[in-house]
Design an enzyme around this catalytic site. Structure first.
Site, mmCIF file in Angstrom:
data_model
loop_
_atom_site.group_PDB
_atom_site.id
_atom_site.type_symbol
_atom_site.label_atom_id
_atom_site.label_comp_id
_atom_site.label_asym_id
_atom_site.label_seq_id
_atom_site.Cartn_x
_atom_site.Cartn_y
_atom_site.Cartn_z
ATOM 1 C CB CYS A 34 -0.894 0.050 1.248
ATOM 2 S SG CYS A 34 -1.911 -1.409 1.533
ATOM 3 C CG ASP A 436 15.876 36.719 -14.611
ATOM 4 O OD1 ASP A 436 15.724 36.390 -15.799
ATOM 5 O OD2 ASP A 436 14.972 37.202 -13.902
#
Length: 486
Positions: A34, A436
């Site tokens: 599971c 940037d």
């Protein structure tokens, strides 16, 4: 993590969904495995066995739980955080490379022997490349069985199985049901568009979709990408053909619709859509680390769960990154749209306005530099990149350090371009575009250094999640990339 028994037990007892995909719990007495968040009552501790992968649990003889469906867990974030051999191999297997080229092909791409790869995967994942690919084929088969009305023989072929017999045996072994029984148990598919597959892409919460979809749409190339009816749509170039992906964010999942010319590309298409949206990230770990910085903490609290918008084609993105050097977002889109119209492969989109696949490197090899409306030096950079792309290590399982070195050695490729490609094409979570303009504009009012060298030193405490810090810094500006499209 699966070796930390006490921690795994606590996660299972609390049904903590954050650990889904990190490990799997197998129960000795039932023979079932599971996900940690399975809603059934936890077994006794002495009956729990923990596995690092679904393939490992399957190889140990356990079958998938019919209640929690562990095969639909989000992928482990470990493979997106690392660039070592195991992580690169897992990403390539997820992209369907073993199904297409076998384990020798995987070894050739990675530059290691088959024995080395098998040994390392077994040590860390408890399963070799064939077992991992088999588990993935079983998952794809279940998806097709339960969500389509395709004949089961076609499902076997589309899932990558060599024969219908192998398909039947694998599905029966993994799910304890025959393909026909799986289809009978599933909810009847609703009204379906012919040729379109509908599925749900799970993710770990929280997820902030604003910058994710906003960035993809604001920088999207007309004809290749569009925003329509609340969904981001784009064309996909795939190993056996092409496709169109339609991705719509929902509170619990991303709704995904795939129109493919060849169903054998389903696994690859799903993997690339997940990669594009960074859905296997661990947002809690990222946010916890970034929030330790008092400067970033308010930004993280405001919008937890930011993801890094990526790409479905690293070579395409590298070309677009050069087109975007020192120009506005609108200008970069215009340049890319001209390339697409002149050299892209036309396609038909019956549901929208997509018209082309982005041009291949081969199609751009004979590009006339005079057709590029940009300065001569950037034309030379573009032509140099196109010529070098076949030899660059830019695929999904590429070596990040090697790719950076190869890109940086090309004329006209500077730190901004290298780190942008590393962040969005290679998926390096620690890529940082210190030069940037958007990062610089965000840094000053926050009291952060604006000089690249100083900002890089200051950003060390955000590592290894600096690519996510960039998303928070960008979001301080008023730009369409930060807003959910309308």
């Amino acid at each position: 993590m699966h070796t930390d028994h006490e921690r795994c037990v606590r996660a299972v007892r609390s049904r903590d969904a954050r650990f889904d995909g990190w490990f799997f719990i197998a129960v000795r007495t039932t023979g079932i495995y599971c996900r940690p968040s399975c809603p059934v009552a936890p077994p006794k501790v002495e009956n729990m066995v923990f596995h690092p992968s679904a393939a490992s649990a399957q190889q140990a003889g356990f079958r998938a739980c019919k209640r929690c469906r562990p095969d639909t867990s989000p992928g482990s974030p470990r493979w997106n955080e690392r660039a070592d051999l195991v992580a690169r191999a897992v990403r390539m297997i997820g992209d369907g490379l073993v199904d297409r080229e076998g384990v020798p092909g995987l070894a050739a791409h990675l530059g290691y022997s088959v024995r080395q790869i098998e040994r390392q995967l077994l040590a860390e994942l408890g399963a070799g490349p064939l077992a991992l690919a088999r588990a993935q084929r079983a998952q794809t088969a279940r998806l097709l069985i339960e969500t389509t009305t395709l004949p089961l023989a076609d499902v076997a072929h589309a899932s990558g199985f060599a024969s219908v017999r192998t398909f039947n045996d694998t599905v029966r072994e993994v799910y304890a049901l025959t393909p026909s029984e799986l289809r009978a148990r599933a909810k009847k598919p609703g009204a379906q568009t012919p040729g379109v597959l509908s599925l749900r892409l799970p993710f770990r919460r929280p997820l902030c979709p604003d910058n994710l979809f906003g960035h993809l749409v604001a920088t999207g190339v007309p004809g290749v990408e569009e925003w329509r009816d609340g969904a981001y749509r784009r064309t996909l170039r795939l190993p056996h053909g092409h496709g169109i992906a339609t991705l719509r964010p929902e509170p619990e999942y991303v709704d995904c619709r795939l129109a493919l010319t060849d169903l054998r590309d389903l696994t690859t298409a799903i993997n690339r859509c997940r990669w594009l949206l960074d859905l296997d990230a661990d947002p809690v770990a990222v946010d916890d680390q970034l929030a330790t910085d008092p400067v970033l903490a308010p930004l993280v609290r405001k919008d937890p769960g930011r993801r890094v918008p990526r790409t479905t084609d690293p070579e395409e993105f590298a070309i677009r990154a050069v087109l975007g050097q020192q120009v506005s977002t609108a200008a970069a889109r215009t340049h890319a749209a001209r390339l697409v119209q002149a050299h892209g492969e036309p396609i038909t989109d019956r549901d929208g306005g997509l018209t082309h696949l982005f041009p291949t490197t081969e199609a751009l090899a004979e590009l006339d530099p005079e057709s590029l409306a940009m300065p001569r030096t950037r034309r030379a950079t573009m032509l140099g990149l196109i010529a070098a792309l076949p030899d660059l290590d830019l695929d999904i399982g590429g070596d990040w350090d090697r790719a950076r070195a190869e890109l940086g050695a090309l004329p006209g490729i500077g730190p901004w371009t290298v780190e942008t490609i590393a962040m969005r094409a290679l998926g390096d979570p620690d890529a940082f575009v210190a030069t940037d303009l958007g990062v610089k504009l965000a840094a000053e009012p926050l009291g952060l250094p604006t000089k690249p060298a100083e900002l890089i030193r200051r950003s060390a405490q955000w590592s290894p999640w600096r690519a996510y810090a960039v998303q928070h810094l960008w979001a301080t500006g008023d730009h369409a990339v930060n807003r959910m499209p309308t």
